[in-house]
Design an enzyme around this catalytic site. Structure first.
Site, PDB file in Angstrom:
ATOM      1  N   ARG A 263       0.864  -1.147  -0.171  1.00 64.30           N
ATOM      2  CA  ARG A 263       0.011   0.141   0.000  1.00 64.30           C
ATOM      3  C   ARG A 263       0.766   1.224  -0.013  1.00 64.30           C
ATOM      4  O   ARG A 263       1.644   1.399   1.034  1.00 64.30           O
ATOM      5  CB  ARG A 263      -0.889   0.156   1.243  1.00 64.30           C
ATOM      6  CG  ARG A 263      -1.949  -0.713   1.307  1.00 64.30           C
ATOM      7  CD  ARG A 263      -2.581  -0.562   2.757  1.00 64.30           C
ATOM      8  NE  ARG A 263      -3.680  -1.777   2.667  1.00 64.30           N
ATOM      9  CZ  ARG A 263      -3.975  -2.115   4.027  1.00 64.30           C
ATOM     10  NH1 ARG A 263      -3.659  -1.568   5.095  1.00 64.30           N
ATOM     11  NH2 ARG A 263      -4.983  -3.131   4.091  1.00 64.30           N
TER      12      ARG A 263
ATOM     13  N   GLU B 173       3.979 -18.461  19.176  1.00 62.91           N
ATOM     14  CA  GLU B 173       3.531 -19.308  18.234  1.00 62.91           C
ATOM     15  C   GLU B 173       4.753 -20.285  17.598  1.00 62.91           C
ATOM     16  O   GLU B 173       5.438 -19.218  16.702  1.00 62.91           O
ATOM     17  CB  GLU B 173       2.464 -18.673  17.211  1.00 62.91           C
ATOM     18  CG  GLU B 173       1.398 -19.520  16.491  1.00 62.91           C
ATOM     19  CD  GLU B 173       0.501 -18.299  15.790  1.00 62.91           C
ATOM     20  OE1 GLU B 173      -0.100 -17.689  16.315  1.00 62.91           O
ATOM     21  OE2 GLU B 173       0.497 -18.616  14.699  1.00 62.91           O
TER      22      GLU B 173
END
Ligand code: FDA
Length: 367
Positions: free
Chosen positions: A175, A299
């Protein structure tokens, strides 16, 4: 013994929607869940007043007005916007790749400057990209690849990027505006009281059997209902007769820390190769929590093996062909119907699971 219209195998989001649609029509449901609680992967555990996303961070986002209306009619959502941060050896960058990322990386201010740098770095690849490394560089240039993609992707797949196929990455969203909102969907948030409230509302009025593996008692349990909706793994239902489908799994390490605010953001991606985990989640930030302590979860991606949670299906050609063989068997069943992410061997975001369950209820169950 009571007889039910539906035996719902698996107490996740998919069957939750089926349960609600069935109950609205006055149908009876028995839910059989092998874990100790309902909710499937969206289940939360309350630790010191903080809703811990036990099976991985879950952020609800959707462009589907019907789905948004459905969930918000059941529970209230907060205004959480996912704006993860990448941590590369202690240097932090905003994600997704946007003007905040580029400005920090190159000390520039304007989109034209960022475009020029990326364009010049993309030239490093000549011809068709032959592996994931070349593909990523051809899309976003060397700096972003080296600092923000390489290490993270190698940890995720357990392989060097040069040994991974280019096809894994089709496009990398970039972006050229200052905007850290990860998702493009108009609706986003987290249920204010956590996902468990949503699950309770969905399964309201159902009988529930927890800590029960349907496959261990399939004949006895099937006899209790007219129709079985099965949301476990499809290959396990058929006793793996054609072989096992592959998954990627995750290991979560939860920790309570005696500090109010550990990382200042809910999701931090560790993009260097040396940190062994890919992400660290600080759960209280999903709910703007002000508790005295905090809970964080590291994680770790791991190769899936027997007894592990099957998180992400590996939808390559070999596994998709294997799945099709099971699908062909499933299509011949009358009493048992398969749905959800495990029954369909497909990664589904929550909104897509709800969408799919609503269609299933209407088209296949006439609800
Ligand atoms: P789910 O797996 O939740 O439920 C199936 C249930 O069946 C489980 O409870 C299981 O124990 C039970 N079961 C299986 N076999 C059984 C048997 N033999 N007998 C009895 N019970 C059995 N989506 C999103 O929109 N935003 C996000 O941020 C995320 N984040 C995310 C992180 C991670 C790590 C993963 C893996 C997934 C996400 N998702 C997500 C996706 C989301 O988790 C998913 O859409 C839903 O949980 C799928 O719901 P299902 O009911 O299909 O499966």
């Amino acid at each position: 013994m009571k007889h039910y219209d539906y035996i719902l195998v698996g107490g996740g989001l998919f069957n939750g929607v089926i349960a609600r649609e069935a109950r609205k029509q006055g149908k009876t449901c028995l839910v059989v869940e092998k874990r100790e609680a309902l909710g499937g992967n969206i289940m939360c555990r309350d630790v010191e007043g903080i809703m811990v996303h036990e099976y991985g961070a879950h952020i609800f986002h959707t462009s589907n007005e019907e789905v948004w209306e459905y969930v918000t009619s059941l529970v209230e959502f907060n205004h959480y916007i996912n704006s993860p941060v990448a941590n590369y050896h202690g240097e932090t960058y905003n994600l997704p790749f946007n003007m905040n990322t580029f400005s920090k990386m190159w000390g520039i201010a304007f989109p034209s400057e960022a475009k020029k740098i990326i364009e010049s770095q993309r030239q490093a690849v000549e011809g068709e990209p032959e592996n994931l490394e070349e593909q990523a560089i051809s899309l976003v240039g060397t700096d972003i690849y080296q600092k923000l993609i390489k290490g993270y992707t190698e940890k995720q797949w357990g392989r060097d990027c040069r040994d991974l196929p280019a096809s894994i990455i089709k496009r990398i969203p970039v972006r050229y505006i200052y905007d850290n909102n990860y998702f493009n969907d108009p609706h986003q948030g987290i249920p204010k009281k956590g996902y468990n409230e949503l699950i309770s509302k969905l399964y309201e009025g159902c009988d529930v059997m927890l800590s029960t593996d349907f496959l261990e008692k399939r004949e006895e349990l099937s006899r209790l209902g007219d129709q079985v909706i099965y949301t476990g793994t499809i290959d396990s239902y058929y006793g793996y007769r054609f072989g096992k489908l592959s998954y990627r799994s995750l290991k979560f390490e939860h920790q309570v820390l005696e500090e109010e605010n550990h990382q200042g953001v809910a999701v931090m991606n560790y993009t260097d190769r040396e940190t062994p985990y890919t992400r660290k989640i600080e759960h209280k930030h999903f709910a703007f929590g002000t508790q005295k302590n905090t809970v964080v979860t590291e994680e770790y991606p791991v190769e899936w093996d027997d007894g592990m949670e099957p998180y992400y299906p590996v939808n390559d050609e070999k596994n998709n062909q294997l799945f099709q063989k099971y699908r062909d068997l499933a299509d011949q069943e009358e009493k048992v119907l398969f749905g959800g992410r495990l029954g369909e061997y497909k990664y589904y975001d929550m909104d897509k699971v709800i969408e799919s369950a609503l269609c299933f209820a209407k088209d296949r169950l006439n609800l």
